[in-house]
Motif scaffolding. Structure first.
Motif, PDB file in Angstrom:
ATOM      1  N   GLN A 134       3.694 -19.338   8.257  1.00 48.04           N
ATOM      2  CA  GLN A 134       2.793 -19.958   9.245  1.00 48.04           C
ATOM      3  C   GLN A 134       1.399 -19.326   9.207  1.00 48.04           C
ATOM      4  O   GLN A 134       0.532 -19.648  10.016  1.00 48.04           O
ATOM      5  N   GLY A 135       1.206 -18.378   8.260  1.00 51.94           N
ATOM      6  CA  GLY A 135      -0.109 -17.762   8.098  1.00 51.94           C
ATOM      7  C   GLY A 135      -0.293 -16.437   8.796  1.00 51.94           C
ATOM      8  O   GLY A 135      -1.424 -15.952   8.940  1.00 51.94           O
ATOM      9  N   ALA A 136       0.810 -15.809   9.227  1.00 57.81           N
ATOM     10  CA  ALA A 136       0.704 -14.547   9.972  1.00 57.81           C
ATOM     11  C   ALA A 136      -0.005 -13.461   9.169  1.00 57.81           C
ATOM     12  O   ALA A 136       0.123 -13.387   7.939  1.00 57.81           O
ATOM     13  N   ILE A 137      -0.739 -12.616   9.895  1.00 59.40           N
ATOM     14  CA  ILE A 137      -1.315 -11.407   9.309  1.00 59.40           C
ATOM     15  C   ILE A 137      -0.318 -10.278   9.546  1.00 59.40           C
ATOM     16  O   ILE A 137       0.180 -10.090  10.667  1.00 59.40           O
ATOM     17  N   PHE A 138      -0.020  -9.512   8.496  1.00 60.68           N
ATOM     18  CA  PHE A 138       0.946  -8.426   8.568  1.00 60.68           C
ATOM     19  C   PHE A 138       0.192  -7.101   8.562  1.00 60.68           C
ATOM     20  O   PHE A 138      -0.541  -6.807   7.625  1.00 60.68           O
ATOM     21  N   TYR A 139       0.358  -6.321   9.640  1.00 60.10           N
ATOM     22  CA  TYR A 139      -0.317  -5.031   9.778  1.00 60.10           C
ATOM     23  C   TYR A 139       0.720  -3.912   9.740  1.00 60.10           C
ATOM     24  O   TYR A 139       1.804  -4.038  10.329  1.00 60.10           O
ATOM     25  N   VAL A 140       0.361  -2.803   9.102  1.00 61.28           N
ATOM     26  CA  VAL A 140       1.223  -1.613   9.147  1.00 61.28           C
ATOM     27  C   VAL A 140       0.346  -0.375   9.326  1.00 61.28           C
ATOM     28  O   VAL A 140      -0.724  -0.261   8.720  1.00 61.28           O
ATOM     29  N   CYS A 141       0.798   0.540  10.195  1.00 66.75           N
ATOM     30  CA  CYS A 141       0.044   1.762  10.442  1.00 66.75           C
ATOM     31  C   CYS A 141       1.006   2.944  10.513  1.00 66.75           C
ATOM     32  O   CYS A 141       2.074   2.853  11.125  1.00 66.75           O
ATOM     33  N   GLY A 142       0.611   4.064   9.873  1.00 68.65           N
ATOM     34  CA  GLY A 142       1.417   5.283   9.942  1.00 68.65           C
ATOM     35  C   GLY A 142       1.491   6.002   8.614  1.00 68.65           C
ATOM     36  O   GLY A 142       0.573   5.921   7.795  1.00 68.65           O
ATOM     37  N   ASP A 143       2.600   6.673   8.404  1.00 65.56           N
ATOM     38  CA  ASP A 143       2.808   7.536   7.238  1.00 65.56           C
ATOM     39  C   ASP A 143       2.735   6.768   5.921  1.00 65.56           C
ATOM     40  O   ASP A 143       3.472   5.807   5.712  1.00 65.56           O
ATOM     41  N   GLU A 163       0.429 -10.251  -3.724  1.00 60.96           N
ATOM     42  CA  GLU A 163      -0.984 -10.158  -4.123  1.00 60.96           C
ATOM     43  C   GLU A 163      -1.824 -11.165  -3.356  1.00 60.96           C
ATOM     44  O   GLU A 163      -2.965 -10.887  -2.978  1.00 60.96           O
ATOM     45  N   ASN A 164      -1.256 -12.336  -3.114  1.00 55.49           N
ATOM     46  CA  ASN A 164      -1.966 -13.361  -2.352  1.00 55.49           C
ATOM     47  C   ASN A 164      -2.162 -12.930  -0.895  1.00 55.49           C
ATOM     48  O   ASN A 164      -3.226 -13.162  -0.304  1.00 55.49           O
ATOM     49  N   LEU A 165      -1.134 -12.286  -0.322  1.00 54.39           N
ATOM     50  CA  LEU A 165      -1.264 -11.764   1.046  1.00 54.39           C
ATOM     51  C   LEU A 165      -2.439 -10.785   1.131  1.00 54.39           C
ATOM     52  O   LEU A 165      -3.240 -10.833   2.067  1.00 54.39           O
ATOM     53  N   LYS A 166      -2.515  -9.895   0.132  1.00 50.38           N
ATOM     54  CA  LYS A 166      -3.585  -8.892   0.130  1.00 50.38           C
ATOM     55  C   LYS A 166      -4.953  -9.546  -0.101  1.00 50.38           C
ATOM     56  O   LYS A 166      -5.937  -9.225   0.587  1.00 50.38           O
ATOM     57  N   TYR A 193      -2.483  -8.840   4.628  1.00 44.06           N
ATOM     58  CA  TYR A 193      -1.639  -7.644   4.544  1.00 44.06           C
ATOM     59  C   TYR A 193      -2.592  -6.474   4.716  1.00 44.06           C
ATOM     60  O   TYR A 193      -3.312  -6.105   3.796  1.00 44.06           O
ATOM     61  N   ARG A 194      -2.614  -5.904   5.924  1.00 40.61           N
ATOM     62  CA  ARG A 194      -3.618  -4.898   6.256  1.00 40.61           C
ATOM     63  C   ARG A 194      -2.927  -3.583   6.612  1.00 40.61           C
ATOM     64  O   ARG A 194      -1.997  -3.575   7.413  1.00 40.61           O
ATOM     65  N   ARG A 195      -3.397  -2.503   6.002  1.00 44.61           N
ATOM     66  CA  ARG A 195      -2.731  -1.208   6.178  1.00 44.61           C
ATOM     67  C   ARG A 195      -3.711  -0.147   6.644  1.00 44.61           C
ATOM     68  O   ARG A 195      -4.831  -0.060   6.159  1.00 44.61           O
ATOM     69  N   ASP A 196      -3.264   0.645   7.600  1.00 41.82           N
ATOM     70  CA  ASP A 196      -3.993   1.827   8.050  1.00 41.82           C
ATOM     71  C   ASP A 196      -2.996   2.970   7.916  1.00 41.82           C
ATOM     72  O   ASP A 196      -2.254   3.290   8.848  1.00 41.82           O
ATOM     73  N   VAL A 197      -2.936   3.547   6.706  1.00 35.98           N
ATOM     74  CA  VAL A 197      -1.899   4.556   6.416  1.00 35.98           C
ATOM     75  C   VAL A 197      -2.554   5.868   5.993  1.00 35.98           C
ATOM     76  O   VAL A 197      -3.648   5.887   5.451  1.00 35.98           O
TER      77      VAL A 197
END
Length: 383
Positions: free
Chosen positions: A329-338, A370-373, A378-382
């Motif tokens: 549905q077009g969701a943005i996937f975020y991950v934060c941490g180690d 790769e398309n997500l990125k 696909y956004r990361r704060d690690v």
């Protein structure tokens, strides 16, 4: 709403001197580690930030460690050394405010080896022994190195010239400026451990936990997190947030902001920690956001609350079909941490979900990721 924070007059050379407003423990009795919530007063600064930004904090060193180092060096601390900002200052002040005494510079190793006549240590300081030096220094600080080589003596100017500069620490902001005007909140795990027979602590986390009260100057500035932004409030794009431990920080900011702006679109939070009873950070807030619809879904993983360890990536796999549907549905996937373990495990789980629920081959999974990125979904704060 702009996704670009205005240019700030504050930076590492010109920090805003903030003060602590209040602080409290997020972890309960019996928790394996201590995590704290800090509210810092920005009144009068005009400082602005956006969800996804970080706060830079300049700490000072533990005075007990400074005393132990001065004692080992047989120096009083009153000796004058050059102040990098101009003029002079006492060595004690320099070791407290200017120089890092928990990290060992190669220059110090070479000088200690030469003065102490330590050929083994000198050998470690050569380029080909880089890994061996890293292993030798694991869990050690400046005090350890000089204590192991009592034959090496230094005057005040010499020791100051062999140390690295103390640098700012960055923490993901856990508040929204719209929800908390003239404040910035942090969610910080206090790092404490034993190494080589001594109790030690993280420079900035123990500074905040042990040495800061409402009167302590806190030099701060904002570091932009331009790659870690929410969609516009009117955008119905769903968001999925994965933030175990203190990785929850930016997502508290996100959800506060979404409530304040009446943001549209579904939101799903994955949170993990050790125990539900002692480490469910901000539980009441999440319950309220679920009740009023600001947060659509919340899934938790408390690793030690059952015989088999359970982590956020396992919860993702449990809900793989729904998660894949949200991505479609077009969701943005975020991950934060180690970065070293958690982010890798989450990435692998995401790939498994795409393969299984999307019926994709390994090459197709790679292309999908790769398309997500590439589409900034696909956004990361690690770290």
């Amino acid at each position: 709403m702009s996704t670009v924070a205005p240019k700030s007059p504050y930076n590492v050379k010109n920090p805003f001197i903030a003060h602590l407003k209040r602080a409290y423990d997020l972890t309960g009795a019996g928790a394996a580690k201590n995590t704290r919530h800090y509210e810092i007063d920005l009144s009068g600064s005009g400082m602005e930030y956006l969800p996804g930004d970080s706060l830079a904090v300049m700490p000072t060193n533990d005075p007990k460690l400074v005393d132990a180092l001065l004692n080992q060096l047989k120096l009083s601390g009153s000796e004058e050394v050059i102040n990098p900002k101009g003029g002079t200052m006492s060595l004690r002040q320099a070791l407290t405010e200017v120089y890092s005494i928990t990290e060992v510079d190669g220059k110090l190793i070479r000088s200690v080896a030469e003065k102490a006549g330590n050929s083994d240590l000198a050998a470690l300081a050569t380029p080909e022994k880089k890994e061996d030096l890293k292993n030798y220094l694991w869990g050690k600080d400046v005090l350890d190195v000089v204590a192991e080589n009592p034959g090496a003596s230094f005057d005040a100017a010499e020791i100051a010239g062999l140390l690295r500069k103390l640098v700012v620490r960055l923490y993901s902001i856990s508040s929204s400026l719209r929800a908390c005007p003239e404040q910035v909140h942090l969610t910080v795990a206090t790092v404490r451990y034993e190494s080589h027979g001594r109790q030690r602590g993280g420079v900035c986390s123990t500074f905040l936990a042990d040495r800061v009260d409402e009167t302590t100057p806190l030099p701060t500035f904002i570091k932009s997190g331009a790659g870690f932004r929410l969609p516009e409030p009117t955008d119905e794009t769903p968001i999925i947030m994965v933030g175990p431990g203190t990785g929850i920080a930016p997502f508290r900011s996100f959800v506060q902001e979404r409530k304040a702006t009446g943001a549209k679109g579904k939101s799903w939070l994955f949170f993990g920690e050790i125990n539900c009873s002692s480490c469910f950070f901000y539980k009441d807030e999440w319950d309220n956001y679920l009740a009023d619809g600001t947060l659509s879904k919340l899934d938790t993983a408390f690793s030690r609350d059952q015989e088999k360890k359970l982590y956020v990536q396992h919860r993702m796999l449990d809900h793989g079909k729904d998660l894949y549907d949200w991505l479609e549905q077009g969701a943005i996937f975020y991950v934060c941490g180690d970065a070293s373990r958690m982010a890798v495990d989450v990435d692998n789980a995401l790939r498994q979900i795409v393969a299984k629920e999307g019926g994709k081959s390994p090459d197709e999974v790679n292309a999908y990721m790769e398309n997500l990125k590439a589409s900034k979904r696909y956004r990361r704060d690690v770290y």
